[in-house]
Design a protein around this motif. Structure first.
Motif, PDB file in Angstrom:
ATOM      1  N   ARG A  70       0.830  -1.212   0.000  1.00  0.00           N
ATOM      2  CA  ARG A  70       0.000   0.000   0.000  1.00  0.00           C
ATOM      3  C   ARG A  70       0.865   1.265   0.000  1.00  0.00           C
ATOM      4  N   TYR A  71       1.917   1.276   0.810  1.00  0.00           N
ATOM      5  CA  TYR A  71       2.810   2.429   0.844  1.00  0.00           C
ATOM      6  C   TYR A  71       3.477   2.639  -0.522  1.00  0.00           C
ATOM      7  N   SER A  72       3.896   1.551  -1.154  1.00  0.00           N
ATOM      8  CA  SER A  72       4.515   1.653  -2.479  1.00  0.00           C
ATOM      9  C   SER A  72       3.541   2.259  -3.482  1.00  0.00           C
ATOM     10  N   LEU A  73       2.330   1.726  -3.514  1.00  0.00           N
ATOM     11  CA  LEU A  73       1.326   2.270  -4.428  1.00  0.00           C
ATOM     12  C   LEU A  73       1.046   3.739  -4.127  1.00  0.00           C
ATOM     13  N   MET A  74       0.968   4.068  -2.855  1.00  0.00           N
ATOM     14  CA  MET A  74       0.633   5.431  -2.466  1.00  0.00           C
ATOM     15  C   MET A  74       1.732   6.413  -2.866  1.00  0.00           C
ATOM     16  N   VAL A  75       3.002   6.084  -2.612  1.00  0.00           N
ATOM     17  CA  VAL A  75       4.066   7.013  -2.976  1.00  0.00           C
ATOM     18  C   VAL A  75       4.137   7.167  -4.492  1.00  0.00           C
ATOM     19  N   LEU A  76       3.869   6.109  -5.239  1.00  0.00           N
ATOM     20  CA  LEU A  76       3.878   6.215  -6.694  1.00  0.00           C
ATOM     21  C   LEU A  76       2.705   7.048  -7.206  1.00  0.00           C
ATOM     22  N   ALA A  77       1.504   6.804  -6.696  1.00  0.00           N
ATOM     23  CA  ALA A  77       0.319   7.539  -7.160  1.00  0.00           C
ATOM     24  C   ALA A  77       0.390   9.014  -6.761  1.00  0.00           C
ATOM     25  N   LEU A  78       0.691   9.287  -5.505  1.00  0.00           N
ATOM     26  CA  LEU A  78       0.752  10.677  -5.046  1.00  0.00           C
ATOM     27  C   LEU A  78       1.944  11.411  -5.671  1.00  0.00           C
ATOM     28  N   LEU A 101       7.368  -6.148 -10.358  1.00  0.00           N
ATOM     29  CA  LEU A 101       6.564  -5.946 -11.565  1.00  0.00           C
ATOM     30  C   LEU A 101       5.077  -5.883 -11.246  1.00  0.00           C
ATOM     31  N   LYS A 102       4.644  -6.686 -10.296  1.00  0.00           N
ATOM     32  CA  LYS A 102       3.228  -6.712  -9.934  1.00  0.00           C
ATOM     33  C   LYS A 102       2.749  -5.327  -9.498  1.00  0.00           C
ATOM     34  N   ILE A 103       3.536  -4.642  -8.683  1.00  0.00           N
ATOM     35  CA  ILE A 103       3.157  -3.308  -8.212  1.00  0.00           C
ATOM     36  C   ILE A 103       3.109  -2.332  -9.382  1.00  0.00           C
ATOM     37  N   PHE A 104       4.131  -2.359 -10.231  1.00  0.00           N
ATOM     38  CA  PHE A 104       4.140  -1.438 -11.364  1.00  0.00           C
ATOM     39  C   PHE A 104       3.009  -1.748 -12.356  1.00  0.00           C
ATOM     40  N   ARG A 105       2.706  -3.014 -12.541  1.00  0.00           N
ATOM     41  CA  ARG A 105       1.576  -3.353 -13.424  1.00  0.00           C
ATOM     42  C   ARG A 105       0.251  -2.870 -12.844  1.00  0.00           C
ATOM     43  N   LEU A 106       0.133  -2.863 -11.509  1.00  0.00           N
ATOM     44  CA  LEU A 106      -1.080  -2.360 -10.863  1.00  0.00           C
ATOM     45  C   LEU A 106      -1.354  -0.901 -11.203  1.00  0.00           C
ATOM     46  N   ILE A 107      -0.313  -0.147 -11.551  1.00  0.00           N
ATOM     47  CA  ILE A 107      -0.491   1.270 -11.859  1.00  0.00           C
ATOM     48  C   ILE A 107      -0.332   1.544 -13.358  1.00  0.00           C
ATOM     49  N   GLY A 108      -0.435   0.489 -14.175  1.00  0.00           N
ATOM     50  CA  GLY A 108      -0.478   0.664 -15.615  1.00  0.00           C
ATOM     51  C   GLY A 108       0.835   0.600 -16.354  1.00  0.00           C
ATOM     52  N   ALA A 109       1.930   0.285 -15.676  1.00  0.00           N
ATOM     53  CA  ALA A 109       3.222   0.192 -16.359  1.00  0.00           C
ATOM     54  C   ALA A 109       3.272  -1.055 -17.221  1.00  0.00           C
ATOM     55  N   ARG A 137      -4.076   8.002 -11.719  1.00  0.00           N
ATOM     56  CA  ARG A 137      -5.489   7.599 -11.823  1.00  0.00           C
ATOM     57  C   ARG A 137      -5.706   6.165 -11.343  1.00  0.00           C
ATOM     58  N   ILE A 138      -4.929   5.240 -11.868  1.00  0.00           N
ATOM     59  CA  ILE A 138      -5.096   3.829 -11.519  1.00  0.00           C
ATOM     60  C   ILE A 138      -4.690   3.590 -10.065  1.00  0.00           C
ATOM     61  N   GLY A 139      -3.611   4.242  -9.631  1.00  0.00           N
ATOM     62  CA  GLY A 139      -3.147   4.085  -8.257  1.00  0.00           C
ATOM     63  C   GLY A 139      -4.184   4.540  -7.247  1.00  0.00           C
ATOM     64  N   MET A 140      -4.788   5.712  -7.490  1.00  0.00           N
ATOM     65  CA  MET A 140      -5.829   6.192  -6.576  1.00  0.00           C
ATOM     66  C   MET A 140      -7.016   5.233  -6.553  1.00  0.00           C
ATOM     67  N   ASN A 141      -7.359   4.706  -7.717  1.00  0.00           N
ATOM     68  CA  ASN A 141      -8.459   3.732  -7.793  1.00  0.00           C
ATOM     69  C   ASN A 141      -8.115   2.470  -7.004  1.00  0.00           C
ATOM     70  N   GLN A 142      -6.892   1.963  -7.164  1.00  0.00           N
ATOM     71  CA  GLN A 142      -6.449   0.763  -6.432  1.00  0.00           C
ATOM     72  C   GLN A 142      -6.475   0.991  -4.918  1.00  0.00           C
ATOM     73  N   LEU A 143      -6.152   2.217  -4.515  1.00  0.00           N
ATOM     74  CA  LEU A 143      -6.098   2.560  -3.097  1.00  0.00           C
ATOM     75  C   LEU A 143      -7.449   2.961  -2.522  1.00  0.00           C
ATOM     76  N   GLY A 144      -8.437   3.155  -3.389  1.00  0.00           N
ATOM     77  CA  GLY A 144      -9.746   3.602  -2.933  1.00  0.00           C
ATOM     78  C   GLY A 144      -9.737   5.048  -2.483  1.00  0.00           C
ATOM     79  N   MET A 145      -8.849   5.855  -3.054  1.00  0.00           N
ATOM     80  CA  MET A 145      -8.733   7.268  -2.698  1.00  0.00           C
ATOM     81  C   MET A 145      -9.450   8.124  -3.734  1.00  0.00           C
ATOM     82  N   SER A 146     -10.144   9.136  -3.256  1.00  0.00           N
ATOM     83  CA  SER A 146     -10.738  10.101  -4.176  1.00  0.00           C
ATOM     84  C   SER A 146      -9.656  11.095  -4.593  1.00  0.00           C
TER      85      SER A 146
END
Length: 163
Positions: A70-78, A101-109, A137-146
């Motif tokens: 979650r922290y990885s996704l959050m720092v990448l999205a924000l 790779l799984k984390i980066f694919r989660l955000i569209g890489a 966009r994808i990261g915020m969606n994955q995190l459930g953040m508006s």
């Protein structure tokens, strides 16, 4: 091999993102111009095709914890949101271990299929491409953040090494 001097040089010529939780650092990411003399990727794989990347995600790390993904996704999205607002960077290149790779694919890489060996680090690293707008966009969606929640979490800033 890892060099404190080189890391300081890269940090000084990059945008360094830091994610805090209760005032303590839990994740970091670095975006630097690409290509540049600070490039990690050009140092390990200098003959890559031109994929239109204007920046390089050079370091991404999260504290070991049950929340590290979650922290990885959050720092990448924000961080992507910040870069889109305060810089001209839009597309990135990065390298990572296959487990990341799984984390980066989660955000569209996307995986380029190219790999490189990084001196002092085990295994082959995959070279990936992505867009900061997709990551945000994808990261915020994955995190459930508006969008409003994400904007509230970002500290404004305008100073940077190349802008």
């Amino acid at each position: 091999m890892f060099s404190d001097g080189l890391e300081h040089h890269r940090d000084a010529n990059s945008y360094v993102m830091l994610l805090l939780r209760d005032g303590a650092p839990v994740a970091t990411a670095r975006s630097q111009p690409y290509p540049s003399d600070s490039s990690d990727i050009l140092g390990v794989s200098p003959n890559l095709p031109d994929w239109g990347s204007d920046s390089e995600v050079g370091r991404m790390a999260a504290a070991r914890s049950p929340q590290s993904v979650r922290y990885s996704l959050m720092v990448l999205a924000l961080g992507s949101m910040w870069l889109l607002e305060y810089t001209h960077h839009r597309r990135y290149i990065a390298y990572c271990l296959p487990k990341m790779l799984k984390i980066f694919r989660l955000i569209g890489a996307e995986d380029t299929g190219e790999t490189c060996a990084v001196p002092g680090r085990p295994g082959r690293h995959s070279i990936i491409l992505g867009r900061y707008d997709d990551c945000a966009r994808i990261g915020m969606n994955q995190l459930g953040m508006s969008h409003a929640e994400a904007r509230a979490a970002i500290r404004p800033g305008t100073a940077g090494p190349n802008d």
